[in-house]
Design a protein around this motif. Structure first.
Motif, PDB file in Angstrom:
ATOM      1  N   TYR A  28       0.824  -1.211   0.000  1.00  0.00           N
ATOM      2  CA  TYR A  28       0.000   0.000   0.000  1.00  0.00           C
ATOM      3  C   TYR A  28       0.859   1.262   0.000  1.00  0.00           C
ATOM      4  CZ  TYR A  28      -3.418   3.529   0.957  1.00  0.00           C
ATOM      5  OH  TYR A  28      -4.180   4.671   0.855  1.00  0.00           O
ATOM      6  N   LEU A  29       1.943   1.249   0.749  1.00  0.00           N
ATOM      7  CA  LEU A  29       2.846   2.402   0.740  1.00  0.00           C
ATOM      8  C   LEU A  29       3.404   2.650  -0.666  1.00  0.00           C
ATOM      9  CD1 LEU A  29       4.806   1.937   4.098  1.00  0.00           C
ATOM     10  CD2 LEU A  29       3.046   3.639   3.564  1.00  0.00           C
ATOM     11  N   ARG A  30       3.620   1.572  -1.398  1.00  0.00           N
ATOM     12  CA  ARG A  30       4.065   1.733  -2.789  1.00  0.00           C
ATOM     13  C   ARG A  30       2.929   2.288  -3.648  1.00  0.00           C
ATOM     14  NH1 ARG A  30       5.637   3.260  -6.794  1.00  0.00           N
ATOM     15  NH2 ARG A  30       6.850   2.232  -8.427  1.00  0.00           N
ATOM     16  N   GLU A  31       1.709   1.861  -3.373  1.00  0.00           N
ATOM     17  CA  GLU A  31       0.562   2.344  -4.135  1.00  0.00           C
ATOM     18  C   GLU A  31       0.412   3.862  -4.059  1.00  0.00           C
ATOM     19  OE1 GLU A  31      -3.259   0.438  -3.506  1.00  0.00           O
ATOM     20  OE2 GLU A  31      -2.233  -1.401  -2.916  1.00  0.00           O
ATOM     21  N   MET A  74      -5.117 -10.094  -3.308  1.00  0.00           N
ATOM     22  CA  MET A  74      -5.219 -10.088  -1.845  1.00  0.00           C
ATOM     23  C   MET A  74      -4.262  -9.099  -1.186  1.00  0.00           C
ATOM     24  SD  MET A  74      -5.309 -14.124  -0.869  1.00  0.00           S
ATOM     25  CE  MET A  74      -5.872 -15.340  -2.042  1.00  0.00           C
ATOM     26  N   PHE A  75      -3.288  -8.621  -1.934  1.00  0.00           N
ATOM     27  CA  PHE A  75      -2.255  -7.765  -1.352  1.00  0.00           C
ATOM     28  C   PHE A  75      -2.333  -6.326  -1.856  1.00  0.00           C
ATOM     29  CE2 PHE A  75      -0.796 -12.086  -0.913  1.00  0.00           C
ATOM     30  CZ  PHE A  75      -0.259 -12.109   0.366  1.00  0.00           C
ATOM     31  N   ILE A  76      -3.421  -5.990  -2.544  1.00  0.00           N
ATOM     32  CA  ILE A  76      -3.628  -4.633  -3.048  1.00  0.00           C
ATOM     33  C   ILE A  76      -4.880  -4.066  -2.388  1.00  0.00           C
ATOM     34  CG2 ILE A  76      -3.976  -3.210  -5.110  1.00  0.00           C
ATOM     35  CD1 ILE A  76      -2.865  -5.542  -6.755  1.00  0.00           C
ATOM     36  N   HIS A  77      -4.844  -2.799  -2.002  1.00  0.00           N
ATOM     37  CA  HIS A  77      -5.997  -2.188  -1.354  1.00  0.00           C
ATOM     38  C   HIS A  77      -6.358  -0.861  -2.005  1.00  0.00           C
ATOM     39  CE1 HIS A  77      -5.003  -5.231   1.663  1.00  0.00           C
ATOM     40  NE2 HIS A  77      -6.255  -5.101   2.070  1.00  0.00           N
ATOM     41  N   GLY A  78      -7.629  -0.508  -1.865  1.00  0.00           N
ATOM     42  CA  GLY A  78      -8.137   0.671  -2.534  1.00  0.00           C
ATOM     43  C   GLY A  78      -8.073   1.958  -1.743  1.00  0.00           C
ATOM     44  N   GLY A  79      -7.536   1.927  -0.534  1.00  0.00           N
ATOM     45  CA  GLY A  79      -7.451   3.135   0.276  1.00  0.00           C
ATOM     46  C   GLY A  79      -6.899   2.805   1.649  1.00  0.00           C
ATOM     47  N   TRP A  80      -6.534   3.838   2.402  1.00  0.00           N
ATOM     48  CA  TRP A  80      -5.888   3.584   3.694  1.00  0.00           C
ATOM     49  C   TRP A  80      -6.852   2.992   4.711  1.00  0.00           C
ATOM     50  CZ3 TRP A  80      -7.378   6.122   8.181  1.00  0.00           C
ATOM     51  CH2 TRP A  80      -8.170   7.263   8.035  1.00  0.00           C
ATOM     52  N   LEU A  81      -8.143   3.370   4.664  1.00  0.00           N
ATOM     53  CA  LEU A  81      -9.111   2.761   5.577  1.00  0.00           C
ATOM     54  C   LEU A  81      -9.302   1.284   5.245  1.00  0.00           C
ATOM     55  CD1 LEU A  81     -11.929   5.451   5.961  1.00  0.00           C
ATOM     56  CD2 LEU A  81     -10.367   4.625   7.732  1.00  0.00           C
ATOM     57  N   HIS A  82      -9.259   0.969   3.959  1.00  0.00           N
ATOM     58  CA  HIS A  82      -9.406  -0.410   3.500  1.00  0.00           C
ATOM     59  C   HIS A  82      -8.279  -1.279   4.055  1.00  0.00           C
ATOM     60  CE1 HIS A  82      -9.946  -3.258  -0.207  1.00  0.00           C
ATOM     61  NE2 HIS A  82     -10.537  -3.737   0.870  1.00  0.00           N
ATOM     62  N   VAL A 133     -10.018  -5.877  -5.294  1.00  0.00           N
ATOM     63  CA  VAL A 133      -8.740  -5.870  -4.596  1.00  0.00           C
ATOM     64  C   VAL A 133      -8.994  -5.888  -3.096  1.00  0.00           C
ATOM     65  CG1 VAL A 133      -7.531  -4.642  -6.440  1.00  0.00           C
ATOM     66  CG2 VAL A 133      -8.616  -3.332  -4.616  1.00  0.00           C
ATOM     67  N   GLY A 134      -8.022  -6.403  -2.351  1.00  0.00           N
ATOM     68  CA  GLY A 134      -8.114  -6.397  -0.897  1.00  0.00           C
ATOM     69  C   GLY A 134      -8.047  -7.779  -0.284  1.00  0.00           C
ATOM     70  N   ALA A 135      -7.682  -7.796   0.980  1.00  0.00           N
ATOM     71  CA  ALA A 135      -7.516  -9.046   1.718  1.00  0.00           C
ATOM     72  C   ALA A 135      -8.795  -9.467   2.431  1.00  0.00           C
ATOM     73  CB  ALA A 135      -6.387  -8.886   2.744  1.00  0.00           C
ATOM     74  N   SER A 136      -9.906  -8.789   2.150  1.00  0.00           N
ATOM     75  CA  SER A 136     -11.125  -9.006   2.928  1.00  0.00           C
ATOM     76  C   SER A 136     -11.619 -10.451   2.906  1.00  0.00           C
ATOM     77  CB  SER A 136     -12.235  -8.079   2.423  1.00  0.00           C
ATOM     78  OG  SER A 136     -11.849  -6.733   2.490  1.00  0.00           O
TER      79      SER A 136
END
Length: 228
Positions: A28-31, A74-82, A133-136
């Motif tokens: 996420y920091l890279r995103e 699973m390792f990509i997220h759409g925002g910091w809250l996510h 995207v996401g680990a949810s």
């Protein structure tokens, strides 16, 4: 409700769980350093796109990119809250599941429930061209395993009462059951065409698979000792 910690103490250091959390945060920091247009391309390249999966199956195109996307998504997220929300739940609940399964089994478990969550989303919305995207889905699988493995645990959580958050200790069964009912309610509503940006059926699918797998993968406890 926001979980802060549980009452179950792990016997082993959760190296796999912590590694997964660190990887997600690093990605996420890279995103956040990528321009929005380029980031959108990253989501389509590494996210899970239901229509693309079905198109690959029906046209006989190479399966490898699609299979890889089940994991990379699973390792990509759409925002910091996510990402923070997912990693907080994983921090609270994942260490105990790793402790129960062992390190290697936990890694396989985590990937398996994440993949099943992705499949559940594809079944619920097969023509979608929006990348998931996401680990949810994987995190939901951890919750499904936790409610089976540690039903008597208690969860310290921040609970909203009107406009104020209050610290409360809640039985794990109640906390996780309420979470699942909310996912199920929203998932059923989404089948009726309700607009949403959350892959609720990935949560539901991952949760159910987690509850099933923990029964088959976890060692039994006999007279206070774990036995394979």
């Amino acid at each position: 409700m926001i979980p802060l910690r549980d009452s179950v103490k792990s016997r082993t250091f959760p190296i796999v769980n912590i590694t997964i959390i660190v990887l997600n945060l690093l990605v996420y920091l890279r995103e956040v350093t990528i321009e929005p247009y380029r980031l959108n391309q990253v989501f389509y390249a590494f996210g899970l796109v239901p229509a693309e999966v079905l198109n690959t199956l029906f046209t006989g195109a190479p399966l490898t990119p699609v299979l890889v996307s089940f994991v990379t998504s699973m390792f990509i997220h759409g925002g910091w809250l996510h990402v923070i929300g997912n990693m907080l739940f994983l921090w609270v609940f994942g260490d105990n599941i790793e402790d129960r399964l062992g390190h290697l089994k936990y890694l396989l478990f985590y990937l398996a429930v994440g993949v099943v969550g992705g499949l559940a989303h594809i079944i619920s919305n097969p023509v979608s061209t929006v990348p998931v995207v996401g680990a949810s889905g994987a995190v939901a699988g951890v919750l499904g395993a936790y409610i089976i493995a540690f039903p008597r645990s208690r969860i310290l959580a921040l609970v909203p009462i009107l406009i104020i958050f209050t610290l409360m200790e809640i039985p794990a069964v109640v906390f996780i059951a309420l979470w699942f009912v909310l996912q199920l309610f929203n998932g059923v509503a989404s089948l009726g065409g309700a607009a949403n940006t959350v892959a609720y059926w990935a949560h539901i699918g991952g949760f159910v698979m987690g509850a099933i797998l923990i029964k088959t993968m976890a060692p039994r406890i006999v007279k206070g000792y774990y036995r394979p």
